[in-house]
Scaffold this motif. Structure first.
Motif, PDB file in Angstrom:
ATOM      1  N   ARG A   1      78.633  59.792  51.639  1.00  0.00           N
ATOM      2  CA  ARG A   1      79.451  59.327  50.523  1.00  0.00           C
ATOM      3  C   ARG A   1      80.876  59.209  51.010  1.00  0.00           C
ATOM      4  N   GLN A   2      81.473  58.064  50.790  1.00  0.00           N
ATOM      5  CA  GLN A   2      82.868  57.906  51.179  1.00  0.00           C
ATOM      6  C   GLN A   2      83.598  57.304  50.005  1.00  0.00           C
ATOM      7  N   GLY A   3      84.265  58.152  49.247  1.00  0.00           N
ATOM      8  CA  GLY A   3      84.872  57.688  48.009  1.00  0.00           C
ATOM      9  C   GLY A   3      83.771  57.167  47.117  1.00  0.00           C
TER      10      GLY A   3
ATOM     11  N   VAL B   1      71.219  62.740  66.082  1.00  0.00           N
ATOM     12  CA  VAL B   1      71.233  63.997  66.838  1.00  0.00           C
ATOM     13  C   VAL B   1      71.471  65.172  65.897  1.00  0.00           C
ATOM     14  N   ARG B   2      72.452  65.028  65.011  1.00  0.00           N
ATOM     15  CA  ARG B   2      72.757  66.152  64.107  1.00  0.00           C
ATOM     16  C   ARG B   2      71.597  66.447  63.162  1.00  0.00           C
ATOM     17  N   CYS B   3      70.873  65.400  62.744  1.00  0.00           N
ATOM     18  CA  CYS B   3      69.716  65.637  61.868  1.00  0.00           C
ATOM     19  C   CYS B   3      68.571  66.272  62.655  1.00  0.00           C
TER      20      CYS B   3
ATOM     21  N   LYS C   1      73.565  57.154  66.383  1.00  0.00           N
ATOM     22  CA  LYS C   1      73.052  58.128  67.367  1.00  0.00           C
ATOM     23  C   LYS C   1      73.508  59.554  67.058  1.00  0.00           C
ATOM     24  N   SER C   2      74.810  59.720  66.815  1.00  0.00           N
ATOM     25  CA  SER C   2      75.316  61.080  66.554  1.00  0.00           C
ATOM     26  C   SER C   2      74.685  61.655  65.293  1.00  0.00           C
ATOM     27  N   THR C   3      74.552  60.806  64.292  1.00  0.00           N
ATOM     28  CA  THR C   3      73.947  61.266  63.035  1.00  0.00           C
ATOM     29  C   THR C   3      72.502  61.692  63.279  1.00  0.00           C
TER      30      THR C   3
ATOM     31  N   HIS D   1      74.310  51.088  70.486  1.00  0.00           N
ATOM     32  CA  HIS D   1      75.746  50.963  70.691  1.00  0.00           C
ATOM     33  C   HIS D   1      76.474  51.959  69.803  1.00  0.00           C
ATOM     34  N   SER D   2      77.779  52.020  69.989  1.00  0.00           N
ATOM     35  CA  SER D   2      78.623  52.862  69.141  1.00  0.00           C
ATOM     36  C   SER D   2      78.444  52.441  67.682  1.00  0.00           C
ATOM     37  N   GLY D   3      78.286  53.415  66.809  1.00  0.00           N
ATOM     38  CA  GLY D   3      78.125  53.118  65.387  1.00  0.00           C
ATOM     39  C   GLY D   3      76.679  52.909  64.957  1.00  0.00           C
TER      40      GLY D   3
HETATM   41  P1  ADP Z   1      80.405  59.083  69.235  1.00  0.00           P
HETATM   42  O1  ADP Z   1      81.170  59.467  70.457  1.00  0.00           O
HETATM   43  O2  ADP Z   1      79.114  59.810  69.089  1.00  0.00           O
HETATM   44  O3  ADP Z   1      80.268  57.613  69.009  1.00  0.00           O
HETATM   45  P2  ADP Z   1      81.966  58.962  66.850  1.00  0.00           P
HETATM   46  O4  ADP Z   1      83.335  58.587  67.251  1.00  0.00           O
HETATM   47  O5  ADP Z   1      81.041  57.938  66.256  1.00  0.00           O
HETATM   48  O6  ADP Z   1      81.279  59.697  68.065  1.00  0.00           O
HETATM   49  O7  ADP Z   1      82.022  60.135  65.798  1.00  0.00           O
HETATM   50  C1  ADP Z   1      82.651  61.359  66.083  1.00  0.00           C
HETATM   51  C2  ADP Z   1      82.540  62.232  64.834  1.00  0.00           C
HETATM   52  O8  ADP Z   1      83.182  61.607  63.732  1.00  0.00           O
HETATM   53  C3  ADP Z   1      81.100  62.441  64.390  1.00  0.00           C
HETATM   54  O9  ADP Z   1      80.948  63.799  64.020  1.00  0.00           O
HETATM   55  C4  ADP Z   1      80.905  61.532  63.210  1.00  0.00           C
HETATM   56  O10 ADP Z   1      80.029  62.056  62.249  1.00  0.00           O
HETATM   57  C5  ADP Z   1      82.291  61.462  62.627  1.00  0.00           C
HETATM   58  N1  ADP Z   1      82.496  60.145  62.019  1.00  0.00           N
HETATM   59  C6  ADP Z   1      82.162  58.947  62.552  1.00  0.00           C
HETATM   60  N2  ADP Z   1      82.456  57.947  61.727  1.00  0.00           N
HETATM   61  C7  ADP Z   1      83.016  58.533  60.630  1.00  0.00           C
HETATM   62  C8  ADP Z   1      83.525  58.026  59.405  1.00  0.00           C
HETATM   63  N3  ADP Z   1      83.537  56.714  59.109  1.00  0.00           N
HETATM   64  N4  ADP Z   1      84.005  58.913  58.518  1.00  0.00           N
HETATM   65  C9  ADP Z   1      83.979  60.212  58.776  1.00  0.00           C
HETATM   66  N5  ADP Z   1      83.498  60.750  59.917  1.00  0.00           N
HETATM   67  C10 ADP Z   1      83.016  59.913  60.814  1.00  0.00           C
END
Ligand code: ADP
Ligand code: ADP
Length: 231
Positions: A11-13, A47-49, A43-45, A38-40
């Protein structure tokens, strides 16, 4: 490891950001599976899940038929031990020696000192760092530090090794060595490995199968040969 319809919505706003739109995968025991994006891509999400650091909005993660998501706080601690985590920058404690870093997860579980020492010695042998047991991270090369990180991830005898960009901070030669080590560990321990990466060459070298993650969805998956010809 079986992942079923994993969704994560932030949720963002007043907006919803769909980081994972419904990711499913199944990796048989003893296989190395790559997740490329790719970035975005999410992947990080993911991994965390998978490491249960973050609660998915819906969907499940199971290892050996046992669901790790939707468990009680007590079970969560055990569930986390089923998945060993390897980070991009080994994330070692600088003030701890190699053996202290590797033994740390076992200290947390209250394992007796003697048992920890035996397990640590076995793991350091396995990753080729027996000689560096008393060294501090600052005295090790990047590749050696990553080996310490891998040994630490294996300390609790996990069923799955989850590697998040494990070679992205390493030079090509060290990357090769680490990937060969991961393959050797898979052979020795019959462990399931997930490698999350943005580097296709890593997947080509180490993985049996691969999923392409894009915009929170798996847009393609299969064995390396078929996915790479289509990519
Ligand atoms: P990565 O090096 O894995 O690509 P990111 O720069 O995408 O890392 O994200 C770094 C951290 O910032 C992560 O914990 C991610 O959940 C958080 N993050 C990424 N995008 C957003 C966003 N739009 N709003 C808030 N947090 C974000
Ligand atoms: P990757 O690791 O592949 O770069 P992420 O999992 O970091 O991708 O991000 C996937 C999407 O989810 C991106 O659009 C990102 O901005 C968004 N996102 C990640 N974490 C957060 C967060 N904590 N809050 C809001 N949006 C997020």
């Amino acid at each position: 490891i079986t992942v079923r319809d994993l969704r994560k919505v932030y949720r963002q706003g007043s907006n919803d950001v769909v980081a994972l739109g419904g990711v499913s995968l199944e990796v048989p025991t003893g296989k190395i599976h790559g997740i490329v994006g790719h970035s975005g891509a999410g992947k990080s999400t993911l991994v965390r899940c998978l490491t249960l650091l973050d609660q998915p909005t819906s969907g499940t993660v199971s290892v050996n038929g046992k669901e790790l998501t939707n468990v009680s706080a007590d079970e969560l601690r055990d569930a986390r031990r089923r998945i060993g985590m390897v980070f991009q920058h080994a994330n070692l404690f600088d003030s701890r020696t190699t053996e202290q870093n590797v033994g740390y997860p076992l200290e947390l579980t209250g394992t007796p000192k003697k048992e920890i020492a035996a397990k640590v010695a076995e793991l350091l042998e396995l990753v080729g760092l027996a000689k560096f047991a008393k060294a501090y991270p600052s005295q090790l090369s990047g590749g050696q530090r990553q080996r310490v990180g891998i040994a630490r991830a294996l300390a609790t005898d996990p069923d799955v090794l989850l590697c998040d960009e494990p070679t992205s901070a390493l030079d090509p030669k060290t990357t090769d060595e680490i990937l060969e080590l991961v393959k050797k560990l898979r052979d020795r321990l019959n462990i399931t490995v997930l490698i999350i990466t943005h580097e296709m060459h890593v997947v080509k070298q180490a993985c049996d199968s691969v999923s392409l993650l894009e915009g929170g969805f798996i847009v393609e998956h299969g064995d390396i040969a078929s996915v790479i010809t289509n990519a």
